[in-house]
Scaffold this motif. Structure first.
Motif, PDB file in Angstrom:
ATOM      1  N   PRO A   1       0.836  -0.978   0.113  1.00 54.50           N
ATOM      2  CA  PRO A   1       0.035   0.026  -0.008  1.00 54.50           C
ATOM      3  C   PRO A   1       0.610   1.433   0.026  1.00 54.50           C
ATOM      4  O   PRO A   1       0.353   2.311  -0.351  1.00 54.50           O
ATOM      5  CB  PRO A   1      -0.901  -0.197   1.249  1.00 54.50           C
ATOM      6  CG  PRO A   1       0.143  -0.870   2.270  1.00 54.50           C
ATOM      7  CD  PRO A   1       0.612  -1.975   1.264  1.00 54.50           C
ATOM      8  N   LEU A   2       2.141   1.141   0.145  1.00 53.07           N
ATOM      9  CA  LEU A   2       2.994   2.219   0.286  1.00 53.07           C
ATOM     10  C   LEU A   2       3.477   2.470  -1.177  1.00 53.07           C
ATOM     11  O   LEU A   2       4.297   3.795  -1.284  1.00 53.07           O
ATOM     12  CB  LEU A   2       3.993   2.278   1.342  1.00 53.07           C
ATOM     13  CG  LEU A   2       3.617   1.882   2.820  1.00 53.07           C
ATOM     14  CD1 LEU A   2       4.857   1.690   3.702  1.00 53.07           C
ATOM     15  CD2 LEU A   2       2.624   2.922   3.289  1.00 53.07           C
ATOM     16  N   LEU A   3       3.425   1.918  -1.884  1.00 48.66           N
ATOM     17  CA  LEU A   3       3.911   2.099  -3.684  1.00 48.66           C
ATOM     18  C   LEU A   3       2.755   2.697  -4.068  1.00 48.66           C
ATOM     19  O   LEU A   3       1.705   2.290  -4.395  1.00 48.66           O
ATOM     20  CB  LEU A   3       4.425   0.840  -3.928  1.00 48.66           C
ATOM     21  CG  LEU A   3       5.635   0.231  -3.747  1.00 48.66           C
ATOM     22  CD1 LEU A   3       5.991  -1.203  -4.304  1.00 48.66           C
ATOM     23  CD2 LEU A   3       6.741   1.252  -4.245  1.00 48.66           C
ATOM     24  N   VAL A   4       3.005   3.961  -4.883  1.00 47.18           N
ATOM     25  CA  VAL A   4       2.215   4.637  -5.867  1.00 47.18           C
ATOM     26  C   VAL A   4       3.084   4.809  -7.103  1.00 47.18           C
ATOM     27  O   VAL A   4       4.350   4.785  -7.219  1.00 47.18           O
ATOM     28  CB  VAL A   4       1.631   5.821  -5.217  1.00 47.18           C
ATOM     29  CG1 VAL A   4       0.873   5.477  -4.174  1.00 47.18           C
ATOM     30  CG2 VAL A   4       2.784   6.858  -4.989  1.00 47.18           C
TER      31      VAL A   4
ATOM     32  N   GLN B   1       5.420   8.593   1.472  1.00 45.25           N
ATOM     33  CA  GLN B   1       5.745   8.877   2.747  1.00 45.25           C
ATOM     34  C   GLN B   1       4.626   9.548   3.592  1.00 45.25           C
ATOM     35  O   GLN B   1       4.481   9.231   4.796  1.00 45.25           O
ATOM     36  CB  GLN B   1       6.993   9.953   2.558  1.00 45.25           C
ATOM     37  CG  GLN B   1       8.160   9.280   1.943  1.00 45.25           C
ATOM     38  CD  GLN B   1       8.783   8.171   2.417  1.00 45.25           C
ATOM     39  OE1 GLN B   1       8.366   7.906   4.148  1.00 45.25           O
ATOM     40  NE2 GLN B   1       9.752   7.616   2.067  1.00 45.25           N
ATOM     41  N   ALA B   2       3.757  10.411   2.914  1.00 42.50           N
ATOM     42  CA  ALA B   2       2.651  10.964   3.833  1.00 42.50           C
ATOM     43  C   ALA B   2       1.635   9.905   4.291  1.00 42.50           C
ATOM     44  O   ALA B   2       1.323   9.749   5.252  1.00 42.50           O
ATOM     45  CB  ALA B   2       1.880  12.034   2.844  1.00 42.50           C
ATOM     46  N   TYR B   3       1.289   9.172   3.511  1.00 39.32           N
ATOM     47  CA  TYR B   3       0.288   8.015   3.831  1.00 39.32           C
ATOM     48  C   TYR B   3       1.017   7.027   4.808  1.00 39.32           C
ATOM     49  O   TYR B   3       0.355   6.728   5.830  1.00 39.32           O
ATOM     50  CB  TYR B   3       0.000   7.122   2.560  1.00 39.32           C
ATOM     51  CG  TYR B   3      -0.972   6.227   3.078  1.00 39.32           C
ATOM     52  CD1 TYR B   3      -2.240   6.510   3.224  1.00 39.32           C
ATOM     53  CD2 TYR B   3      -0.586   4.787   2.865  1.00 39.32           C
ATOM     54  CE1 TYR B   3      -3.152   5.323   3.506  1.00 39.32           C
ATOM     55  CE2 TYR B   3      -1.442   3.799   3.219  1.00 39.32           C
ATOM     56  CZ  TYR B   3      -2.729   3.953   3.396  1.00 39.32           C
ATOM     57  OH  TYR B   3      -3.886   2.901   4.020  1.00 39.32           O
ATOM     58  N   CYS B   4       2.367   6.789   4.630  1.00 43.61           N
ATOM     59  CA  CYS B   4       2.987   5.941   5.840  1.00 43.61           C
ATOM     60  C   CYS B   4       3.076   6.584   6.968  1.00 43.61           C
ATOM     61  O   CYS B   4       2.913   6.148   7.873  1.00 43.61           O
ATOM     62  CB  CYS B   4       4.430   5.669   5.331  1.00 43.61           C
ATOM     63  SG  CYS B   4       5.525   4.847   6.351  1.00 43.61           S
TER      64      CYS B   4
ATOM     65  N   VAL C   1      -0.733   6.513   8.509  1.00 41.44           N
ATOM     66  CA  VAL C   1      -1.107   5.144   9.242  1.00 41.44           C
ATOM     67  C   VAL C   1      -0.246   4.685  10.143  1.00 41.44           C
ATOM     68  O   VAL C   1      -0.805   4.258  11.295  1.00 41.44           O
ATOM     69  CB  VAL C   1      -0.790   4.204   8.061  1.00 41.44           C
ATOM     70  CG1 VAL C   1      -1.072   2.950   8.601  1.00 41.44           C
ATOM     71  CG2 VAL C   1      -1.736   4.523   6.917  1.00 41.44           C
ATOM     72  N   SER C   2       1.032   5.030  10.149  1.00 38.54           N
ATOM     73  CA  SER C   2       1.787   4.805  11.537  1.00 38.54           C
ATOM     74  C   SER C   2       1.321   5.578  12.826  1.00 38.54           C
ATOM     75  O   SER C   2       1.595   4.810  13.684  1.00 38.54           O
ATOM     76  CB  SER C   2       3.452   5.410  10.963  1.00 38.54           C
ATOM     77  OG  SER C   2       3.902   4.452  10.090  1.00 38.54           O
TER      78      SER C   2
ATOM     79  N   ILE D   1       3.750  -2.310   8.658  1.00 40.39           N
ATOM     80  CA  ILE D   1       4.084  -1.042   7.854  1.00 40.39           C
ATOM     81  C   ILE D   1       5.543  -0.969   7.817  1.00 40.39           C
ATOM     82  O   ILE D   1       6.104  -0.503   6.455  1.00 40.39           O
ATOM     83  CB  ILE D   1       3.637   0.254   8.558  1.00 40.39           C
ATOM     84  CG1 ILE D   1       1.929   0.034   8.628  1.00 40.39           C
ATOM     85  CG2 ILE D   1       4.007   1.538   8.133  1.00 40.39           C
ATOM     86  CD1 ILE D   1       1.333   1.177   9.530  1.00 40.39           C
ATOM     87  N   SER D   2       6.348  -1.032   8.736  1.00 39.46           N
ATOM     88  CA  SER D   2       8.072  -1.257   8.603  1.00 39.46           C
ATOM     89  C   SER D   2       8.407  -2.116   7.468  1.00 39.46           C
ATOM     90  O   SER D   2       9.287  -1.624   6.860  1.00 39.46           O
ATOM     91  CB  SER D   2       8.324  -1.578   9.797  1.00 39.46           C
ATOM     92  OG  SER D   2       9.768  -1.521   9.748  1.00 39.46           O
TER      93      SER D   2
END
Length: 489
Positions: free
Chosen positions: A47-50, A305-308, A311-312, A323-324
């Motif tokens: 989910p962190l890849l766009v 990075q913003a979404y990461c 969510v973190s 997530i890590s």
């Protein structure tokens, strides 16, 4: 001798292949299609890849200068739809309320139509396959349901070329006699379009096409029964068997060449995808060559990075571990893609530097080149260069070439000069054969003598091997064919 545990210190070396290292190696040998598929799967999984759509959106953004010019032309011509059709109440950019309600009830999501809503592919007819063409004709040929059933079974056994496969097994599969299947098969061969379908070999396929044209006479039947002699260009034996002179035989051969040996391939549904170059080579203003990566073959991905961070801040310990891991994998993929692009560019630049004469003068100036030579110059392992050049393509002013094309064996020079590329020698052999006339056909020994005079030290068996690899017949067969072509003229 006593056995007891002893503590000892030993230093060893071993190669540890981590999963990420193995995947990096795979990334190097992926072609453009495989790489795009792999990146798409990773984006769905992580989910962190766009995707980085910034460049594509900039390319699609209309130019303000072009817009203003279009508006000026439209105002001068006054070509709006309202002025062209002033009395037509149906010319609107929106759907009427009644139609809008019908649109929404049918699953529509709005009441306006735009260019994005129009998809021409949804209205395009699906390509007709060989099976579709045959099944449309079978009910028109057979009235008996039992015969129609057997004809459909025969249609199921058709290969893409139009030939019939496993005919001997059909009586057992269909529970009928071979004689009845032969009758159904003969009816199909005589009535199906295009002629030549439902045949079991090349001779039968050509015979049916000639019969449809009214040209299957005894002489032509004799020629079809001896296609092996035609393949060997033994025209003297064919004239004797068919009982015709040289002119008639030339006409018969011309008729056979006009036939379709695989009539079913005209309905092949598969389409070959165009090759996407990984590297583009263009001439630079200073006379050198500019090597660039093709951005269309490079998927662009970013780490969100913003979404990461968002969510973190809201996740627990278990989610934090997930997530890590996703963040680590995403950062690795971005770095791996960047490293892959740099490696391809480095190898391609050195190939261009080594084969600059080929880009300037053509294939006759192609130099012999080894993978190890490139690897030693750019400081990579030979296996890495091999993976980089596998299934990668380079677009040059002289055409599209696979990177492996530029790596050829060396043929020694007869005068002790620089070695010649095997590909350049093959090209020279083809040129010499293409320039032959019916009265001057070069044997393999004559080709060897000409090449040695041009400074190429090559053996006769090597010339024969290169000629056969290019599907060029022997001098005897070429002489027969050229005389037959000369007789036709």
């Amino acid at each position: 001798m006593s056995l007891k545990p002893v503590l000892g210190l030993q230093q060893t070396q071993s190669l540890v292949m981590t999963p990420q290292l193995l995947q990096s190696i795979k990334l190097l040998q992926f072609n453009a299609v495989e790489l795009e598929q792999y990146v798409s799967e990773e984006i769905e999984r992580n989910p962190l890849l766009v995707r980085d759509e910034s460049r594509s959106s900039e390319d699609q953004q209309p130019q303000p200068q072009q817009q203003s010019e279009a508006e000026i032309i439209s105002e001068r011509l006054d070509a709006s739809l309202e002025n062209l059709y002033p009395d037509d109440p149906g010319r609107h950019d929106t759907i009427s309320p009644d139609l809008s309600a019908q649109w929404k009830s049918a699953g529509g999501h709005g009441s306006t139509l735009s260019d994005d809503d129009w998809n021409a592919e949804s209205f395009a007819a699906a390509p007709r396959t060989l099976r579709d063409v045959v099944q449309e004709q079978i009910p028109l040929i057979f009235r008996d349901p039992a015969d129609r059933f057997l004809a459909l079974h025969l249609a199921d056994s058709l290969e893409d070329s139009g030939y019939l496969a496993d005919f001997d097994e059909l009586p057992v599969r269909t529970g009928t006699t071979r004689a009845k299947l032969e009758r159904i098969l003969m009816t199909l061969q005589q009535n199906i379009e295009p002629p030549g379908l439902f045949t079991r070999n090349l001779c039968e396929c050509l015979a049916i096409q000639l019969r449809a044209k009214g040209r299957l006479d005894p002489a032509m039947e004799a020629l079809l029964d001896n296609l092996d002699l035609l393949a060997r260009r033994d025209f003297a034996a064919l004239r004797k068997i068919c009982g015709v002179d040289e002119s008639d035989l030339a006409d018969m051969i011309a008729e056979i060449r006009a036939l379709d040996p695989k009539p079913g391939t005209a309905f092949a549904s598969g389409s070959s995808a165009p090759v996407v170059p990984d590297v583009i080579v263009r001439p630079a203003p200073d006379g050198s060559w500019r090597v660039e990566l093709n951005e269309e073959a490079l998927p662009r991905v970013l780490v969100d990075q913003a979404y990461c961070a968002q969510v973190s801040a809201r996740s627990g310990k278990q989610d934090q571990a997930f997530i890590s891991e996703c963040l680590q994998n995403a950062n690795w993929l971005v770095r791996a893609l960047d490293q892959r692009a740099r490696s391809i560019l480095k190898v391609a630049s050195e190939i261009v530097r080594q084969q600059e004469a080929f880009l300037t003068h053509g294939v006759s100036h192609l130099r012999p080149l080894k993978l190890k030579t490139i690897a030693d110059i750019i400081g990579m392992h030979e296996s890495t260069v091999s993976r980089i050049t596998a299934n990668k393509y380079m677009l040059t002013p002289r055409g599209m070439f696979e990177m492996r094309y530029f790596f050829t064996a060396a043929i020694a020079s007869a005068d002790g000069g620089d070695a010649h590329s095997a590909e350049a020698v093959r090209n020279r052999i083809r040129q010499l054969i293409d320039q032959e006339t019916a009265d001057n056909v070069l044997s393999d020994d004559a080709l060897v003598d000409i090449l040695k005079k041009e400074g190429i030290d090559i053996a006769r068996r090597t010339v024969a091997k290169y000629r056969e690899a290019m599907s060029l017949p022997s001098s005897v067969q070429r002489r027969r064919e050229k005389k037959a072509l000369a007789a036709q003229r």
